[in-house]
Design a protein around this motif. Structure first.
Motif, PDB file in Angstrom:
ATOM      1  N   ILE A 133       4.653  -1.083 -11.314  1.00  0.00           N
ATOM      2  CA  ILE A 133       3.774   0.050 -11.628  1.00  0.00           C
ATOM      3  C   ILE A 133       2.358  -0.439 -11.929  1.00  0.00           C
ATOM      4  CG2 ILE A 133       4.481  -0.039 -14.059  1.00  0.00           C
ATOM      5  CD1 ILE A 133       3.412   3.088 -12.076  1.00  0.00           C
ATOM      6  N   ILE A 134       2.241  -1.616 -12.542  1.00  0.00           N
ATOM      7  CA  ILE A 134       0.906  -2.160 -12.848  1.00  0.00           C
ATOM      8  C   ILE A 134       0.189  -2.550 -11.564  1.00  0.00           C
ATOM      9  CG2 ILE A 134      -0.342  -3.971 -14.069  1.00  0.00           C
ATOM     10  CD1 ILE A 134       0.923  -1.913 -15.866  1.00  0.00           C
ATOM     11  N   ILE A 135       0.933  -3.111 -10.614  1.00  0.00           N
ATOM     12  CA  ILE A 135       0.337  -3.464  -9.318  1.00  0.00           C
ATOM     13  C   ILE A 135      -0.144  -2.197  -8.616  1.00  0.00           C
ATOM     14  CG2 ILE A 135       0.804  -4.468  -7.052  1.00  0.00           C
ATOM     15  CD1 ILE A 135       2.793  -6.342  -8.397  1.00  0.00           C
ATOM     16  N   GLY A 136       0.680  -1.137  -8.680  1.00  0.00           N
ATOM     17  CA  GLY A 136       0.281   0.124  -8.074  1.00  0.00           C
ATOM     18  C   GLY A 136      -0.968   0.701  -8.713  1.00  0.00           C
ATOM     19  N   LEU A 137      -1.026   0.682 -10.036  1.00  0.00           N
ATOM     20  CA  LEU A 137      -2.202   1.192 -10.737  1.00  0.00           C
ATOM     21  C   LEU A 137      -3.439   0.348 -10.434  1.00  0.00           C
ATOM     22  CD1 LEU A 137      -0.688   2.065 -14.233  1.00  0.00           C
ATOM     23  CD2 LEU A 137      -1.445   3.665 -12.474  1.00  0.00           C
ATOM     24  N   ALA A 138      -3.243  -0.970 -10.361  1.00  0.00           N
ATOM     25  CA  ALA A 138      -4.368  -1.849 -10.021  1.00  0.00           C
ATOM     26  C   ALA A 138      -4.909  -1.516  -8.638  1.00  0.00           C
ATOM     27  CB  ALA A 138      -3.927  -3.309 -10.090  1.00  0.00           C
ATOM     28  N   SER A 139      -4.015  -1.273  -7.689  1.00  0.00           N
ATOM     29  CA  SER A 139      -4.440  -0.933  -6.329  1.00  0.00           C
ATOM     30  C   SER A 139      -5.189   0.390  -6.302  1.00  0.00           C
ATOM     31  CB  SER A 139      -3.215  -0.853  -5.408  1.00  0.00           C
ATOM     32  OG  SER A 139      -2.505  -2.073  -5.383  1.00  0.00           O
ATOM     33  N   VAL A 140      -4.671   1.386  -7.018  1.00  0.00           N
ATOM     34  CA  VAL A 140      -5.309   2.711  -7.038  1.00  0.00           C
ATOM     35  C   VAL A 140      -6.676   2.640  -7.697  1.00  0.00           C
ATOM     36  CG1 VAL A 140      -5.156   5.047  -7.977  1.00  0.00           C
ATOM     37  CG2 VAL A 140      -3.128   3.972  -6.989  1.00  0.00           C
ATOM     38  N   ILE A 141      -6.741   2.080  -8.887  1.00  0.00           N
ATOM     39  CA  ILE A 141      -7.989   2.076  -9.648  1.00  0.00           C
ATOM     40  C   ILE A 141      -9.040   1.193  -8.976  1.00  0.00           C
ATOM     41  CG2 ILE A 141      -9.019   1.466 -11.868  1.00  0.00           C
ATOM     42  CD1 ILE A 141      -6.228   2.073 -13.105  1.00  0.00           C
ATOM     43  N   MET A 142      -8.619   0.008  -8.532  1.00  0.00           N
ATOM     44  CA  MET A 142      -9.565  -0.901  -7.890  1.00  0.00           C
ATOM     45  C   MET A 142     -10.046  -0.333  -6.558  1.00  0.00           C
ATOM     46  SD  MET A 142      -9.103  -4.982  -7.453  1.00  0.00           S
ATOM     47  CE  MET A 142      -7.476  -4.766  -6.716  1.00  0.00           C
ATOM     48  N   GLY A 143      -9.147   0.272  -5.796  1.00  0.00           N
ATOM     49  CA  GLY A 143      -9.536   0.869  -4.517  1.00  0.00           C
ATOM     50  C   GLY A 143     -10.532   1.998  -4.704  1.00  0.00           C
ATOM     51  N   GLU A 144     -10.294   2.849  -5.706  1.00  0.00           N
ATOM     52  CA  GLU A 144     -11.228   3.949  -5.969  1.00  0.00           C
ATOM     53  C   GLU A 144     -12.584   3.421  -6.416  1.00  0.00           C
ATOM     54  OE1 GLU A 144      -8.081   7.485  -7.285  1.00  0.00           O
ATOM     55  OE2 GLU A 144      -9.174   6.350  -8.812  1.00  0.00           O
ATOM     56  N   ALA A 145     -12.582   2.350  -7.213  1.00  0.00           N
ATOM     57  CA  ALA A 145     -13.845   1.786  -7.689  1.00  0.00           C
ATOM     58  C   ALA A 145     -14.656   1.165  -6.549  1.00  0.00           C
ATOM     59  CB  ALA A 145     -13.574   0.745  -8.768  1.00  0.00           C
ATOM     60  N   ALA A 172       0.825  -1.208   0.000  1.00  0.00           N
ATOM     61  CA  ALA A 172       0.000   0.000   0.000  1.00  0.00           C
ATOM     62  C   ALA A 172       0.860   1.259   0.000  1.00  0.00           C
ATOM     63  CB  ALA A 172      -0.924  -0.005   1.220  1.00  0.00           C
ATOM     64  N   LEU A 173       2.053   1.195   0.611  1.00  0.00           N
ATOM     65  CA  LEU A 173       2.964   2.342   0.573  1.00  0.00           C
ATOM     66  C   LEU A 173       3.373   2.656  -0.861  1.00  0.00           C
ATOM     67  CD1 LEU A 173       5.240   1.460   3.625  1.00  0.00           C
ATOM     68  CD2 LEU A 173       3.560   3.313   3.488  1.00  0.00           C
ATOM     69  N   MET A 174       3.668   1.608  -1.615  1.00  0.00           N
ATOM     70  CA  MET A 174       3.999   1.795  -3.031  1.00  0.00           C
ATOM     71  C   MET A 174       2.806   2.355  -3.793  1.00  0.00           C
ATOM     72  SD  MET A 174       3.280   0.143  -6.141  1.00  0.00           S
ATOM     73  CE  MET A 174       2.786  -1.472  -5.558  1.00  0.00           C
ATOM     74  N   ALA A 175       1.606   1.844  -3.490  1.00  0.00           N
ATOM     75  CA  ALA A 175       0.402   2.315  -4.168  1.00  0.00           C
ATOM     76  C   ALA A 175       0.123   3.784  -3.842  1.00  0.00           C
ATOM     77  CB  ALA A 175      -0.791   1.448  -3.771  1.00  0.00           C
ATOM     78  N   LEU A 176       0.412   4.198  -2.612  1.00  0.00           N
ATOM     79  CA  LEU A 176       0.248   5.605  -2.250  1.00  0.00           C
ATOM     80  C   LEU A 176       1.203   6.483  -3.055  1.00  0.00           C
ATOM     81  CD1 LEU A 176      -0.158   5.349   1.630  1.00  0.00           C
ATOM     82  CD2 LEU A 176      -1.881   6.160   0.014  1.00  0.00           C
ATOM     83  N   LEU A 217       0.157   9.456  -5.811  1.00  0.00           N
ATOM     84  CA  LEU A 217       0.627  10.843  -5.818  1.00  0.00           C
ATOM     85  C   LEU A 217       0.991  11.318  -7.219  1.00  0.00           C
ATOM     86  CD1 LEU A 217       2.843  11.001  -2.594  1.00  0.00           C
ATOM     87  CD2 LEU A 217       0.608  12.065  -2.966  1.00  0.00           C
ATOM     88  N   THR A 218       1.625  10.446  -7.996  1.00  0.00           N
ATOM     89  CA  THR A 218       2.002  10.849  -9.352  1.00  0.00           C
ATOM     90  C   THR A 218       0.847  10.660 -10.334  1.00  0.00           C
ATOM     91  OG1 THR A 218       2.985   8.639  -9.653  1.00  0.00           O
ATOM     92  CG2 THR A 218       4.462  10.449  -9.081  1.00  0.00           C
ATOM     93  N   PHE A 219       0.164   9.539 -10.243  1.00  0.00           N
ATOM     94  CA  PHE A 219      -0.865   9.196 -11.224  1.00  0.00           C
ATOM     95  C   PHE A 219      -2.108  10.065 -11.091  1.00  0.00           C
ATOM     96  CE2 PHE A 219      -4.383   6.266 -12.591  1.00  0.00           C
ATOM     97  CZ  PHE A 219      -4.064   6.261 -13.940  1.00  0.00           C
ATOM     98  N   ARG A 220      -2.554  10.322  -9.862  1.00  0.00           N
ATOM     99  CA  ARG A 220      -3.775  11.088  -9.626  1.00  0.00           C
ATOM    100  C   ARG A 220      -3.500  12.548  -9.277  1.00  0.00           C
ATOM    101  NH1 ARG A 220      -7.388   8.413 -12.389  1.00  0.00           N
ATOM    102  NH2 ARG A 220      -8.357   6.636 -11.355  1.00  0.00           N
ATOM    103  N   ILE A 221      -2.572  12.786  -8.352  1.00  0.00           N
ATOM    104  CA  ILE A 221      -2.349  14.148  -7.877  1.00  0.00           C
ATOM    105  C   ILE A 221      -1.576  14.978  -8.896  1.00  0.00           C
ATOM    106  CG2 ILE A 221      -1.342  15.563  -6.053  1.00  0.00           C
ATOM    107  CD1 ILE A 221      -3.769  13.945  -5.189  1.00  0.00           C
ATOM    108  N   LEU A 222      -0.447  14.449  -9.389  1.00  0.00           N
ATOM    109  CA  LEU A 222       0.392  15.194 -10.324  1.00  0.00           C
ATOM    110  C   LEU A 222       0.009  14.985 -11.788  1.00  0.00           C
ATOM    111  CD1 LEU A 222       4.134  15.148  -9.163  1.00  0.00           C
ATOM    112  CD2 LEU A 222       2.694  17.124  -9.592  1.00  0.00           C
ATOM    113  N   ASP A 223      -0.822  13.968 -12.056  1.00  0.00           N
ATOM    114  CA  ASP A 223      -1.158  13.605 -13.438  1.00  0.00           C
ATOM    115  C   ASP A 223       0.113  13.343 -14.244  1.00  0.00           C
ATOM    116  OD1 ASP A 223      -2.836  13.039 -15.572  1.00  0.00           O
ATOM    117  OD2 ASP A 223      -2.939  15.120 -16.247  1.00  0.00           O
TER     118      ASP A 223
END
Length: 315
Positions: A216-228, A16-20, A24-30
């Motif tokens: 990076i794919i695991i991180g994106l999966a965590s972010v997108i799935m968590g938001e969904a 989850a630390l990696m996903a956070l 920060l880059t994927f959602r906050i900084l785009d």
């Protein structure tokens, strides 16, 4: 089964630390930052080498986090000062870090079997909480880091970083240095990623040069799935959703392996999870938009019909 479930949740909390960091880059900084694949392994490499050379596990973990911050800063400098495309600057750093990680370890794999790590110290210190001592300690630590991120993003610098990701031209018109905001955001992001890599290396008792491939794919999966699943209506809820998404992802992987999935197919499963999360998230957003619009459109339609009826009656 209980041991496997506990282990998956423990790994999910660490990831989850990696996903956070990815959040920060994927959602906050785009900013689609591929440095993550390299900085994750850098964190594991630095921590493993420092521990095997006699440094305390805590100091080794902090050193790994600092190395990740440096890696993220380099990506930021390549993009802002070198005027290199966002995607390409991350790829350059990722490729360079592969060789740097080999230099750090001196070989492809550094074992930590028998060495004192943060987790052996936690297990001995919280022996009364066995077998949940590691989960309790890591869980509290991740929640504290989540709170620190929430607080930071509400500070003046944090708001400037968020504004830089939302509309770079607008925030630049207010005399904000967007280059510095991007460098700070990338540094913080990769610092969290390297911290996660250092903890994973100590958790699995070895650091490997390939441990960051596809992270990076695991991180994106965590972010997108968590938001969904958990929603993302605010920063605090979104960071909580990212942590939940990382745990859910590890549980899915655990159940997939227990039902007989070939470990070689895990990357394929991750890609499928990301696609499902993206499609379902888009469908949910579309459904919500329709629900919001429908009640507003019906009275307008009724009013239009009434007006037409009155005009016919007058005629």
């Amino acid at each position: 089964m209980l041991y496997a479930l506990t282990g998956s949740v423990e790994a999910g909390v660490i990831y989850a630390l990696m996903a956070l960091g990815v959040y920060l880059t994927f959602r906050i900084l785009d900013f689609p930052d591929l440095t993550v694949d390299g900085s994750f392994a850098t964190g594991g490499a630095v921590a493993a080498v420092m521990i095997t050379n006699g440094y305390s596990p805590l100091l080794a973990t902090l050193g790994a986090m600092l190395a990740g911050c440096v890696a993220g800063s380099v990506t930021g400098l390549l993009h802002t000062k070198g005027k290199i495309n966002t995607l390409l600057s991350g790829i350059i750093s990722m490729i360079a870090l592969y060789s740097i990680n080999l230099r750090i370890m001196g070989k492809a794999n550094t074992p930590l079997l028998g060495a004192d790590t943060l987790f052996t110290e936690i297990s001995s210190f919280l022996s009364s909480l066995q077998p949940l001592s590691i989960l309790a300690a890591v869980g509290v630590s991740v929640l504290l880091i989540k709170w620190a991120i929430d607080w930071f993003l509400d500070t003046e610098i944090g708001l400037a970083i968020r504004a830089t990701g939302d509309n770079t031209k607008m925030i630049r018109s207010f005399s904000a240095n967007t280059d510095n905001m991007k460098i700070i955001g990338l540094s913080l992001s990769n610092g969290l990623v390297a911290l996660s890599g250092a903890l994973i290396a100590q958790y699995q008792e070895f650091a490997d040069i390939s441990m960051g491939i596809g992270i990076i794919i695991i991180g994106l999966a965590s972010v997108i799935m968590g938001e969904a699943i958990f929603g993302h209506s605010s920063i605090r809820r979104a960071t909580f959703a990212v942590i939940g998404g990382a745990i859910v992802y590890r549980l899915i992987i655990m159940f997939a392996l227990r039902i007989g999935l070939d470990p070689n197919d895990l990357k394929l499963l991750t890609a499928i999870i990301v696609v499902i999360a993206l499609v379902s998230s888009r469908m949910i957003d579309t459904w919500k938009d329709r629900r919001v619009r429908t009640p507003k459109e019906e009275p307008l339609a009724a009013a239009g019909q009434g007006a037409r009826g009155e005009s016919h009656a007058e005629t």
